[in-house]
Design a protein around this motif. Structure first.
Motif, short mmCIF file in Angstrom:
data_model
loop_
_atom_site.label_atom_id
_atom_site.label_comp_id
_atom_site.label_asym_id
_atom_site.label_seq_id
_atom_site.Cartn_x
_atom_site.Cartn_y
_atom_site.Cartn_z
N HIS A 25 0.82 -1.22 0.00
CA HIS A 25 0.00 0.00 0.00
C HIS A 25 0.86 1.27 0.00
CE1 HIS A 25 0.58 -0.28 4.43
NE2 HIS A 25 0.42 1.02 4.41
N TYR A 26 2.17 1.13 0.09
CA TYR A 26 3.05 2.28 -0.05
C TYR A 26 3.43 2.57 -1.50
CZ TYR A 26 3.67 1.95 5.02
OH TYR A 26 3.45 1.91 6.37
N ARG A 27 2.98 1.73 -2.43
CA ARG A 27 3.26 2.01 -3.84
C ARG A 27 2.60 3.31 -4.25
NH1 ARG A 27 7.15 -0.10 -6.84
NH2 ARG A 27 5.90 -0.27 -8.74
N GLN A 28 3.38 4.16 -4.92
CA GLN A 28 2.90 5.49 -5.28
C GLN A 28 1.83 5.43 -6.38
OE1 GLN A 28 3.80 7.59 -3.05
NE2 GLN A 28 5.72 8.58 -3.60
N ASN A 29 0.99 6.43 -6.36
CA ASN A 29 -0.11 6.51 -7.32
C ASN A 29 0.29 7.27 -8.58
OD1 ASN A 29 -2.64 6.40 -8.46
ND2 ASN A 29 -3.52 8.00 -7.19
N TYR A 30 1.06 8.36 -8.43
CA TYR A 30 1.38 9.18 -9.60
C TYR A 30 2.86 9.58 -9.67
CZ TYR A 30 0.53 13.00 -6.22
OH TYR A 30 0.54 13.83 -5.13
N LYS A 416 5.69 11.46 13.68
CA LYS A 416 4.57 10.56 13.97
C LYS A 416 3.93 10.07 12.67
CE LYS A 416 1.69 11.91 17.18
NZ LYS A 416 0.75 12.80 17.91
N ASP A 417 4.78 9.82 11.65
CA ASP A 417 4.24 9.40 10.35
C ASP A 417 3.95 7.91 10.28
OD1 ASP A 417 6.77 8.23 10.09
OD2 ASP A 417 7.04 8.90 8.02
N GLY A 418 4.24 7.16 11.35
CA GLY A 418 3.98 5.74 11.36
C GLY A 418 5.21 4.89 11.19
N PHE A 419 6.33 5.52 10.80
CA PHE A 419 7.57 4.77 10.58
C PHE A 419 8.77 5.46 11.21
CE2 PHE A 419 11.34 3.89 7.92
CZ PHE A 419 11.41 2.51 8.10
N HIS A 420 8.95 6.74 10.92
CA HIS A 420 10.06 7.48 11.49
C HIS A 420 9.76 7.85 12.94
CE1 HIS A 420 10.35 8.24 7.09
NE2 HIS A 420 11.61 7.97 7.32
N LYS A 421 10.74 7.74 13.78
CA LYS A 421 10.55 8.02 15.21
C LYS A 421 10.93 9.44 15.58
CE LYS A 421 9.28 3.80 15.69
NZ LYS A 421 7.82 3.50 15.78
N SER A 422 11.54 10.15 14.65
CA SER A 422 11.90 11.54 14.89
C SER A 422 12.01 12.22 13.54
CB SER A 422 13.24 11.65 15.64
OG SER A 422 14.28 11.09 14.87
N GLY A 423 12.11 13.54 13.55
CA GLY A 423 12.32 14.24 12.29
C GLY A 423 11.57 15.54 12.19
N SER A 459 9.45 14.93 1.03
CA SER A 459 9.73 13.89 2.01
C SER A 459 8.96 12.61 1.72
CB SER A 459 9.36 14.37 3.42
OG SER A 459 10.14 15.49 3.79
N ARG A 460 9.57 11.49 2.09
CA ARG A 460 8.87 10.20 2.12
C ARG A 460 8.22 10.05 3.49
NH1 ARG A 460 10.17 6.35 -1.55
NH2 ARG A 460 8.09 5.57 -1.01
N ILE A 461 7.05 9.44 3.51
CA ILE A 461 6.30 9.19 4.73
C ILE A 461 5.67 7.81 4.63
CG2 ILE A 461 5.83 11.61 5.32
CD1 ILE A 461 3.12 11.27 3.89
N TYR A 462 5.37 7.18 5.78
CA TYR A 462 4.86 5.81 5.74
C TYR A 462 3.74 5.59 6.76
CZ TYR A 462 9.09 5.18 3.02
OH TYR A 462 10.08 5.29 2.06
N PRO A 463 2.61 6.30 6.61
CA PRO A 463 1.48 6.07 7.51
C PRO A 463 0.85 4.69 7.25
CG PRO A 463 1.29 8.16 6.32
CD PRO A 463 2.35 7.36 5.65
N ARG A 464 0.15 4.21 8.24
CA ARG A 464 -0.60 2.97 8.07
C ARG A 464 -1.74 3.17 7.07
NH1 ARG A 464 -2.43 1.87 14.06
NH2 ARG A 464 -2.60 4.14 13.90
#
Length: 488
Positions: A25-30, A416-423, A459-464
């Motif tokens: 579900h992290y595959r990009q759409n566009y 708090k993007d779901g993957f990174h713990k800081s930033g 930025s890359r982000i990885y929310p659930r």
């Protein structure tokens, strides 16, 4: 292994993992991304015979040992891209350990690419070769029998000598290469040629070793040297720059110097170094001018030596940015999404005169993981205001982008993007009473253009999956908001 066998290897790997990749579900759409494997630097960005061509570094067997080749796509509108066969494969003695970055030119009607061939011996010692390849059909490329056209580096430099970006000026070809001096200082070296085969060093455009510029890294990668208006721009990626407050906080940087290039000496009369993006992932940009007279740029939404992504489990990694148009405003580069991005817009929703006063506002029909959002804020007395993106229902996940009107700073927080713990990334923007955020959200990335391109955050982000809410807010005061939203 010959070229046919290499292409068969790539095809087999893509078939093997295509279904697994497609479930992510992290595959990009566009955004452009590899079908499988590892993508990094965009290369050879050019318009040829009415079509845009874009290449990229590609290792289809990642994370197995590198087989760095050139992936290839083309488009008529910069939006819809057709995947083409691998253009360059590391099969010759001068590129056996990778077909590294380079550029493309139109040589009197001949579609020609120039790249760095990377070679390493059993002890890890590097050799670098600048090479040519050509095509008659825009798809199948043949490496030149005269390769390499430059073998290794001139005196005074290390073997970190790569990434040729070539262009035509008057009756000569020029190129700029990223390099490292023997004193371990980064620099950009300018060459010239009459025929793309015999190259002569002109000089250094700029470098960490020049007395009128403070130390700016031990290696400069992926240089572009181009003209906009009355300015010549050197855009490059210095490695080894120390953080300084809100500046230079990524592992490696990307930015530019502007001035006037002396074609006789290769020297650029430059001003200060300016970061071109304020986010977490932007590197190795490619710049070209199209037939409409636009200066276009695309970047890699990643960084060298950073491969922390949950997508690795699904056998793919990284993507490219959307295509951007560059312009100069008061001597500064501004970036705007290309006009063609509007072709992706669907189902416009708009709200005007929204008052944000010491709290939050949410609209049930403005949410998702693939959209464009245009926010126009006006304010007088407020401490901060902005938007929370990709919020989960339990509010444990969110990407926060806001303006601190007291500090006069824009702030992106993805901790708090779901993957990174800081930033957290920040940059200064003068308090003018108005701010515009143009936000492009995709499944696992966000690109934010502020004040029509005055600043950008990539930025890359990885929310659930399901973290899709959008919340607007103001703290300690009031801001008014007009917004437009389009699904993509």
């Amino acid at each position: 292994m010959n070229n046919k066998e290499f292409l068969e290897l790539v095809k087999n790997v893509e078939v093997k993992y295509e279904k697994d990749v497609g479930k992510d579900h992290y595959r990009q759409n566009y955004h452009l991304m590899p079908l499988v494997g590892f993508m990094n630097d965009p290369n050879g960005f050019i318009e040829f015979n009415g079509e845009y061509h874009l290449f990229y570094q590609y290792n289809p067997v990642y994370p197995e040992p590198k087989k760095v080749c050139w992936g290839h796509v083309k488009s008529k509108d910069l939006i819809n891209w057709e995947k083409l066969p691998v253009a360059l494969a590391p099969l010759d003695w001068y590129d056996s350990h990778g077909c590294y970055s380079g550029s493309a030119v139109n040589d009197n009607g001949i579609f020609t690419i120039m790249y760095t061939g990377n070679v390493k011996d059993d002890d890890g010692n590097r050799e670098t070769y600048q090479c040519l390849a050509k095509t008659s059909d825009g798809i199948n490329f043949t490496k030149d029998e005269k390769n390499p056209v430059i073998s290794n580096q001139p005196k005074g430099y290390t073997r970190h000598f790569r990434d040729p970006k070539a262009w035509r000026h008057k009756d000569l070809w020029y190129m700029v290469l990223g390099a490292q001096t023997e004193k371990k200082q980064g620099t950009a070296v300018v060459y010239k040629s009459k025929d793309l085969y015999s190259w002569y060093k002109v000089g250094e455009a700029a470098g960490s070793n020049l007395p009128d510029l403070n130390f700016l890294g031990y290696m400069w990668e992926c240089p572009n040297l181009f003209n906009m208006g009355n300015k010549d721009i050197l855009l490059f990626c210095p490695q080894g720059v120390e953080a300084k407050g809100d500046l230079y906080n990524n592992i490696y940087q990307c930015g530019y110097l502007s001035g006037k290039l002396d074609y006789d000496t290769g020297k650029l009369s430059y001003g200060k170094f300016t970061e071109i993006d304020r986010g977490f992932e932007f590197y190795a940009p490619q710049v070209m001018e199209d037939s409409k007279g636009r200066t276009l740029m695309v970047g890699w939404m990643g960084l060298p030596d950073e491969e922390n992504s949950p997508s690795i489990e699904r056998h793919w990694l990284h993507c490219l940015t959307i295509i951007r148009e560059l312009q100069l405003r008061n001597g500064k580069i501004i970036q705007k999404p290309v006009e063609e991005m509007k072709l992706l817009r669907k189902e416009e929703i708009s709200y005007n005169g929204i008052v944000l006063e010491n709290g939050e506002v949410q609209f049930q029909n403005i949410k998702g993981d693939s959209y464009e959002l245009l926010c126009d804020f006006s304010y007088e007395k407020v401490q901060s205001f902005g938007v929370k993106l990709r919020c989960s229902a339990d509010r444990k996940e969110e990407i926060l982008f806001y303006y601190d009107a007291l500090e006069e700073k824009l702030i992106l927080d993805r901790s708090k993007d779901g993957f990174h713990k800081s930033g957290v990334r920040k940059c200064s923007v003068e308090n003018s009473g108005k701010l515009r955020f143009n936000i492009f959200m995709d499944k696992s990335s966000v690109e934010i253009f502020v004040n029509d391109g005055e600043e950008t955050f990539t930025s890359r982000i990885y929310p659930r999956q399901g973290s899709e809410d959008v919340i607007f807010f103001a703290d300690n005061g009031t801001a008014e908001l007009n917004l437009k939203y389009w699904k993509i």
